[in-house]
Design an enzyme around this catalytic site. Sequence first.
Site, mmCIF file in Angstrom:
data_model
loop_
_atom_site.group_PDB
_atom_site.id
_atom_site.type_symbol
_atom_site.label_atom_id
_atom_site.label_comp_id
_atom_site.label_asym_id
_atom_site.label_seq_id
_atom_site.Cartn_x
_atom_site.Cartn_y
_atom_site.Cartn_z
ATOM 1 N N TYR A 64 -10.919 -6.654 8.775
ATOM 2 C CA TYR A 64 -9.809 -5.859 9.323
ATOM 3 C C TYR A 64 -10.384 -4.569 9.894
ATOM 4 O O TYR A 64 -11.066 -3.814 9.191
ATOM 5 C CB TYR A 64 -8.817 -5.545 8.205
ATOM 6 N N HIS B 284 1.085 6.931 2.882
ATOM 7 C CA HIS B 284 0.832 6.173 4.108
ATOM 8 C C HIS B 284 2.089 5.675 4.830
ATOM 9 O O HIS B 284 2.043 5.372 6.021
ATOM 10 C CB HIS B 284 -0.062 4.968 3.782
#
Length: 777
Positions: A589, A473
């Site tokens: 989120y 990531h």
Amino acid sequence: MAEAHQAVAFQFTVSPEGIDLQLSHEALKQVYLSGLRSWKKKLNKLRNSFVTGVYPASPSSWLFMVTAILVTQYSRLDPSMGMIGKIKEHLPVSDYLSDQSQNVLSALAFSTGLWLALILTMRSILKLLLCYHGWMYEEHGKMSNTTKIWLALVKIFAGRKPMLYSYQASLPRLPVPAIKDTMRRYLESIRPLMTDVEFQRMTQLARDFERTLGPRLQWYLKLKSWWASNYVSDWWEEYVYLRSRGPLMVNSNYYAMDFLYVTPTPVQAARAGNLVHAMLLYRRKLTREEIKPNMIPSSCIPLCAAQWERLFNTTRLPGVGLDRIQHLRDSKHIAVYHAGRFFRVWLYHNGRLLQPRELQAQFQAILDDLTPPVPGEEKLPALTAAERDPWARARQAYFQSGKNQQSLSVVEKAAFFVTLDTSEQGLQGTNPSQALDAYAKSLLHGRCCDRWFDKSFTLIVYRNGKAGMNAEHSWADAPVIGHLWEYTLATDSFQLGYDADGNCKGDIEPGIPQPQRLQWEIPSECQQVILKSFSVAQALANDIDFHTFPFKEFGKGLIKKCRCSPDSFIQLALQLAHFRDKKKFCLTYEASMTRLFREGRTETVRSCTIESCNFVRAMVDLSQNIGTRLHLFRVAAEKHQNLYKQAMTGEGIDRHLFCLYVVSRYLCLDSPFLREVLFEPWRLSTSQTPIQQLELFDLKNHPDYVSCGGGFGPVDDNGYGVSYIIVGEDLINFHVSCKFSSPETDAHRFGSNIRHAMLDVLALFQLDKNSPGSSSK
């Protein structure tokens, strides 16, 4: 040892008769072709840099301008208003040129300067135009005259036929929000999650911060925003990713799935051959910058393409306390793992890419190789799956010399990593739901020792031909991998294809070197470190509860009839599902992108709002009627859309707070407010996987070729991770993760709540699914 012999271009022997020199013509040919390919790449890169550097103009426009100025000169006209004459007077070589040559050279210099000035002007105007975001806040389907004029100007100044990086210099910088605006939005976001006493205490902390420490920290952020391309991205990469010491597996890496219903071939080596070749075609397009720049759907608004640069030839290297990203301009091989062994597969032969059928033969040779792994080799990738510091110390101690250094270098310098998995996965067996869950877990963590989690991505091909990806990531966000994966799947199925026996099409050229088995000498001390890392990773993987399911009851098509954003619809359904699941609200989120700005990455949409909580309470309150619930839904959906637009346009909360915290740490200043804010748990983390290249998939004629999307692990030990992908008009795929060890979570229970919540929200609109309808109050 054949590879070693082929690598030697010449040999010589000294004897009493003299020196016997033996040249290997094949090796010299390969050296020549390799050098030729390298120079072609350098020249292409130089050409692309020039074309991108002068965009939105083009080299031909320079020629046109020079010609026009020279024509006017010969017509005894002076469009320069005396500038050409001034240039002629100051030419440093005027004594060596004729008067006519001086005129031509002066006109050439003037026209070039004018051309560059026009380029800078057009870029500046385009940058100013792209700073306008009022178009996002207009009602869908209704465009004001101001926006129409703005859009027309953008199309004029955006140029024609852009390359991948053509708009980079024209993108605006990410603005730093005002402290007071961030404080106001933050307090508004936490209000539904706190009691009156807790909220009053947090309000006081926020006011104190805004009045005292905040302005000082804000000054440093403003300074950085003027100097750096993006005031967030480098700190985000370093402190959120590279300084994280926990395992990448599950905690950071994410995955992408294959087609849901289709497996193009059951032949493992053939599927690997086509997929790898498709990825190499994409890499070639990327190197040549032939990939079209990403745009906002249905518009000509460009998005930042900086993240594409590190897609291939990239590895995250472990370090004690801080990792670093290694990116190479090129790599001529891939690293392959199968049954505990590592191999190197060369990607070029005679100066060209290996064709799918040739790659299939390479992979088949690996599958047919029955040699066992050496001690420590089988579980070696587990070092990349566990904590970072033990891996960094082991790398420093045991992989800096000899065979281990050479083999590790092959892995880390590969274009990407490939795992030929020994298991079978996909939508199969008597329990398809359970099979999908196992498929997701396999892509997320596998056996904890059969993916190289440090590589930018690992391509995984299973024994039955099913495939998927696991991606690291830190170097980029999921849309980049998604773009590659869409191209790869479409190219594999609709362009390359397979023959009647499931093999790759084409022929094999003789003389291609066989895959090279990597050699390791792993001492017993290192083997103990590997086993400990494997144990840690296995414990983490065993704790992950996953549920992946296709939601087929309805999709984007029916949601559109509700005159509502599909994303807002799903997010409000998730809020309802979570409340039913845990009987409470939580900090939520939702990932949003900030790629409208240069080097933008992500921002957080805090989807749990006062409005969404009011809607959820009305849904669980039996005394409320449909009209009231529908009204509260509309209000909550509009609020969510505004939050999403604010996040995209640089007015989000969390990245600003994060950077303020980083500055406070640099200045060794303690802020009770920032300390509390930055360590609040995200109990519900969500993300939508967008389909970016709809033109590649004809779902009308090939309805089974639908992507299953991808997913990620839970962010919090007592929370859920939810990823979803909207496919076509009638399908939404969900990926739900959590931990078995948490007494609060259950992935299948939450999945069931999501299904029911989606249906309950739709029922508010009282639509007829079989005919066009409108919302009814």
